[in-house]
Motif scaffolding. Structure first.
Motif, PDB file in Angstrom:
ATOM      1  N   LEU A  20      11.362  45.737 -12.811  1.00  0.00           N
ATOM      2  CA  LEU A  20      11.369  46.383 -14.167  1.00  0.00           C
ATOM      3  C   LEU A  20      10.224  47.169 -14.242  1.00  0.00           C
ATOM      4  O   LEU A  20      10.347  48.053 -15.062  1.00  0.00           O
ATOM      5  CB  LEU A  20      10.909  45.002 -14.898  1.00  0.00           C
ATOM      6  N   LEU A  21       9.062  46.779 -13.633  1.00  0.00           N
ATOM      7  CA  LEU A  21       7.925  47.733 -13.742  1.00  0.00           C
ATOM      8  C   LEU A  21       8.471  49.059 -12.794  1.00  0.00           C
ATOM      9  O   LEU A  21       7.782  50.342 -13.720  1.00  0.00           O
ATOM     10  CB  LEU A  21       6.834  47.121 -12.940  1.00  0.00           C
ATOM     11  N   ALA A  22       8.961  48.996 -11.926  1.00  0.00           N
ATOM     12  CA  ALA A  22       9.486  50.113 -11.176  1.00  0.00           C
ATOM     13  C   ALA A  22      10.470  51.164 -12.470  1.00  0.00           C
ATOM     14  O   ALA A  22      10.259  52.362 -12.322  1.00  0.00           O
ATOM     15  CB  ALA A  22       9.974  50.051 -10.020  1.00  0.00           C
ATOM     16  N   ALA A  23      11.304  50.470 -13.083  1.00  0.00           N
ATOM     17  CA  ALA A  23      12.146  51.149 -13.813  1.00  0.00           C
ATOM     18  C   ALA A  23      11.311  51.859 -15.055  1.00  0.00           C
ATOM     19  O   ALA A  23      11.788  52.997 -15.477  1.00  0.00           O
ATOM     20  CB  ALA A  23      13.236  50.180 -14.421  1.00  0.00           C
ATOM     21  N   TRP A  37       5.737  40.675 -20.485  1.00  0.00           N
ATOM     22  CA  TRP A  37       5.980  39.132 -19.827  1.00  0.00           C
ATOM     23  C   TRP A  37       6.245  39.162 -18.274  1.00  0.00           C
ATOM     24  O   TRP A  37       5.464  38.367 -17.751  1.00  0.00           O
ATOM     25  CB  TRP A  37       7.327  38.724 -20.352  1.00  0.00           C
ATOM     26  N   ALA A  38       6.787  40.367 -17.811  1.00  0.00           N
ATOM     27  CA  ALA A  38       6.499  40.589 -16.352  1.00  0.00           C
ATOM     28  C   ALA A  38       5.315  40.723 -15.665  1.00  0.00           C
ATOM     29  O   ALA A  38       4.866  40.090 -14.704  1.00  0.00           O
ATOM     30  CB  ALA A  38       7.566  41.548 -15.837  1.00  0.00           C
ATOM     31  N   LEU A  39       4.375  41.641 -16.433  1.00  0.00           N
ATOM     32  CA  LEU A  39       2.988  41.701 -15.985  1.00  0.00           C
ATOM     33  C   LEU A  39       2.135  40.392 -16.269  1.00  0.00           C
ATOM     34  O   LEU A  39       1.504  40.061 -15.193  1.00  0.00           O
ATOM     35  CB  LEU A  39       2.576  42.804 -16.965  1.00  0.00           C
ATOM     36  N   SER A  63       2.498  48.636  -7.770  1.00  0.00           N
ATOM     37  CA  SER A  63       3.353  48.940  -8.932  1.00  0.00           C
ATOM     38  C   SER A  63       2.576  49.073 -10.159  1.00  0.00           C
ATOM     39  O   SER A  63       2.777  49.810 -11.119  1.00  0.00           O
ATOM     40  CB  SER A  63       4.500  47.989  -8.933  1.00  0.00           C
ATOM     41  N   MET A  64       1.572  48.218 -10.301  1.00  0.00           N
ATOM     42  CA  MET A  64       0.722  48.054 -11.723  1.00  0.00           C
ATOM     43  C   MET A  64      -0.024  49.280 -11.629  1.00  0.00           C
ATOM     44  O   MET A  64      -0.327  49.992 -12.822  1.00  0.00           O
ATOM     45  CB  MET A  64      -0.203  47.091 -11.404  1.00  0.00           C
ATOM     46  N   LEU A  65      -0.448  49.893 -10.453  1.00  0.00           N
ATOM     47  CA  LEU A  65      -1.493  51.225 -10.454  1.00  0.00           C
ATOM     48  C   LEU A  65      -0.486  52.530 -10.861  1.00  0.00           C
ATOM     49  O   LEU A  65      -1.022  53.093 -11.660  1.00  0.00           O
ATOM     50  CB  LEU A  65      -2.048  51.354  -9.333  1.00  0.00           C
ATOM     51  N   LEU A  66       0.738  52.365 -10.399  1.00  0.00           N
ATOM     52  CA  LEU A  66       1.648  53.380 -10.720  1.00  0.00           C
ATOM     53  C   LEU A  66       1.997  53.595 -12.230  1.00  0.00           C
ATOM     54  O   LEU A  66       1.804  54.448 -12.936  1.00  0.00           O
ATOM     55  CB  LEU A  66       2.767  53.245  -9.807  1.00  0.00           C
ATOM     56  N   LEU A  67       2.226  52.370 -12.621  1.00  0.00           N
ATOM     57  CA  LEU A  67       2.565  52.175 -14.106  1.00  0.00           C
ATOM     58  C   LEU A  67       1.363  52.536 -15.063  1.00  0.00           C
ATOM     59  O   LEU A  67       1.392  52.969 -16.070  1.00  0.00           O
ATOM     60  CB  LEU A  67       2.987  50.824 -14.255  1.00  0.00           C
TER      61      LEU A  67
END
Length: 680
Positions: free
Chosen positions: A376-379, A569-571, A600-604
């Motif tokens: 979900l985060l990558a999308a 919610w995923a985070l 993933s979190m840093l990219l987002l």
């Protein structure tokens, strides 16, 4: 319901491998039963609501005893029949809400997009259904009030003295008012996304939530009824003769000449008629909004999914299975909500997430949950990257100075071997992307945040700026001087233009390529292209066309984050589970995916920060408090930004300097140090 699903499996063994059967059983068990409960409560609340309507419609300050006697005299066959019809209307409204509800709002990014939603055949059927139900409620209200509104036809005497049935226009105006209010309610539902179902941040008991929302429902119903009756009176003043003539011809009724027609100024002076129309419209909207409110309360109630299923036939109901399998979107949201709650408040269920399978010793639960959250985060990260690239391509070019030659690129997930591979398991909203009409396979995705270059409102200067430079052009590879060579202007991009080492690719002007013969278009194709350009230029000069096709930046930014509640919610689920793993993960299953989670979190985080630097992205809309519109989707991007930063801080404050041993890229490590030093 579980036993029926098990019986279906035992009866048809070949359906054991079909996920659709299990998802439908789970959907019936969770959603359909909740919807049925909300409809049942709406029907149970109909008698007290109807009693209040009867009291208000027959209330007389000068004759209170007569008011009470008239209210008690309503217990008759016609009144009972009208009450049954009202119950049937409530059931139909509940079924329409169940059919048209959504957890991802459909946001129109232009006026023409909103018009296409209103004219959609599915919406047309919905509007017709609300019109018919409005006519039924209008008839029930007219029969309940009685007196001059009770019958459509009444005996009268015409000029020659013979008795004849004449049209009772007071009854007709009630029927048409119900149809008009129902139709306008359906259209407002599309414009204001009334069928959008949001989840509450603070969990409340159903009764407390209903009690707190009841004054708002009453206020919205009375306000919308007032404006609907006002608009209806204006429409009936100009077009009232059309339905009146048609009803007279169809039912063979006569127009009574001695009675003043209602499609005139006299209707504005009849305060009793206006009051009864307003109180009837308020009753209609109140009963419908109560049904909608109860549906929202019941459907969004927290549902607890088992992390591990005890029996094999119940494995489709487990949390990892619901998250990873193809399920209705409402079940996905309920599962992510349950994940966020268990990661914060349930140590026993967290231990099941960190547990290993027996036999084998594999962390299947953690792999499934973390994999879905990372997907979900990558999308979302790729969606933001595509949006930024499209904004740059559509004219947000850098200045043509020496500093503009440098290409700034978003660090993609392919550069980091520990970053997750994007898997699009969750459907992106259809309104978030739309392909360019240009037709070429290399054209970027045209997101509805900026005008399309092929649209009638794209300026010629913008096309000349973005259009590729021809090989034969004297500007190819040169800038105002044959001695100064440079590349064509490059815009910021998140594509794979950068090589692995970070250096830009060689200039197309310096790399010799094979000569390609340019095929000359046929005369017919060139003629059609010229006519197309002429039509575009003609339409671009029309003010109405510009008004309909211009993109709405604020709505476009909202559409990009329309499904961000799932990412929130995923985070929360990932960050709380990683935080708890510091003391509760006995087998170290979380440590294997910690680099991917941080990357993933840093990219987002970088993509979200870049988005908020764009125009209209940081403007916070004002929430509407005078309608049943759920405007939480308008501020989801702000909630996502806050949740993302909080999730990273939650991990860094828990692990501290231990994160220096986590393998990640140099850029991610530098950014992570900002969080470790509390400088973000």
């Amino acid at each position: 319901m579980t036993s029926s699903c098990t019986l279906l499996w035992q009866t048809h063994p070949f359906l054991k491998q079909t996920a659709a059967v299990w998802s439908s059983c789970l959907s019936v068990q969770v959603i359909c039963w909740r919807a049925a409960a909300s409809i049942a409560w709406s029907v149970l609340l109909l008698p007290p609501t109807t009693a209040v309507f009867v009291l208000l419609s027959k209330f007389s300050l000068l004759q209170p005893i007569q008011t009470i006697s008239e209210c008690l005299s309503l217990i008759s066959a016609s009144s009972i029949f009208s009450f049954i019809l009202l119950g049937g209307v409530i059931v139909m409204v509940g079924f329409l809400i169940l059919e048209y509800y959504t957890v991802i709002p459909t946001i129109a990014c232009s006026k023409i997009a909103l018009l296409s939603q209103l004219l959609h055949p599915r919406q047309f059927i919905n509007s017709i259904g609300h019109c018919l139900m409005g006519v039924i409620v209008g008839w029930c209200c007219a029969v309940t009030i009685g007196h001059r509104y009770k019958m459509l036809g009444r005996p009268c005497k015409i000029s020659d003295g013979y008795s004849q049935m004449c049209l009772n226009e007071h009854h007709l105006i009630f029927l048409l008012a119900g149809a008009f209010v129902g139709f306008s309610h359906s259209l407002l539902g599309v414009i204001h996304n009334i069928n959008y179902i949001s989840f509450q941040i603070v969990q409340q008991h159903k009764y407390l939530r209903f009690k707190g929302s009841l004054p708002l429902v009453l206020k919205c119903s009375a306000t919308q009824a007032f404006y609907s009756v006002r608009n209806y009176i204006v429409v009936y003043f100009f077009l009232g003769y059309i339905p009146k003539t048609w009803v007279c011809k169809t039912l063979n009724l006569q127009l009574e000449g001695s009675v003043h027609p209602l499609d005139s100024i006299a209707v504005l002076l009849d305060l009793s008629l206006l009051y009864h129309l307003w109180i009837s419209a308020t009753f209609l909207l109140f009963t419908w909004y109560i049904t909608l409110l109860l549906f929202r309360i019941f459907v969004t109630e927290v549902y607890t999914f088992p992390v591990q299923s005890t029996f094999t036939e119940d494995s489709h109901q487990s949390l990892p299975k619901v998250l990873t399998d193809k399920q209705p979107m409402i079940l996905k949201f309920l599962a992510l909500q349950d994940l966020a709650l268990l990661s914060q408040h349930s140590p026993s269920r967290r231990s099941e997430v960190f547990s290993l399978s027996q036999p084998g010793g594999h962390p299947h639960n953690w792999n499934a949950i973390s994999g879905e959250c990372l997907s979900l985060l990558a999308a979302l990260t790729q969606r933001l990257a595509a949006y930024h690239e499209t904004v740059a391509t559509n004219g947000r070019a850098k200045s043509l100075s020496s500093g503009s030659e440098r290409i700034t690129s978003e660090p993609s997930s392919t550069e980091d071997p520990m970053s997750p591979r994007p898997v699009f398991l969750m459907k992106t909203p259809n309104i978030a992307f739309a392909r360019s009409v240009g037709g070429s396979s290399q054209s970027p995705l045209t997101i509805p945040f900026t005008p399309d270059l092929d649209s009638p409102f794209a300026s010629p200067a913008l096309r000349r700026l973005i259009a590729p430079v021809e090989q034969c052009s004297p500007w190819h590879g040169t800038v105002q001087s044959p001695h100064i060579m440079r590349r064509a202007p490059k815009l910021w991009s998140t594509s794979t233009d950068l090589q692995v080492n970070g250096s830009p690719p060689p200039s197309p002007a310096t790399v010799p390529g094979p000569k390609q013969e340019i095929s000359k278009p046929s005369f017919l194709a060139q003629f059609l292209q010229n006519r197309k350009e002429q039509v575009k230029h003609f339409l671009a000069k029309r003010v109405l066309i510009m008004y309909l096709f211009n993109k709405l930046p604020e709505a476009s930014s909202q559409a990009l984050f329309a499904d961000s509640q799932a990412h929130i919610w995923a985070l929360e689920g990932l960050s709380y589970l990683v935080q708890a793993s510091f003391t509760e993960d006995q087998f170290g299953v979380v440590q294997t995916t910690l680099p991917s989670i941080l990357s993933s979190m840093l990219l987002l985080q970088e993509a979200v920060d870049r988005h908020f630097k764009l125009p209209h992205a940081s403007s916070k809309p004002v929430r509407s408090t005078s309608s049943m519109e759920d405007s939480t989707y308008k501020t989801l991007r702000f909630a996502l930004r806050a949740t993302l930063k909080t999730a990273i801080y939650r991990i860094t404050t828990t692990f501290g300097d231990h994160l220096n041993a986590v393998e990640m890229s140099a850029e991610h490590r530098k950014r992570l140090q900002q969080f470790l030093q509390y400088k973000e």
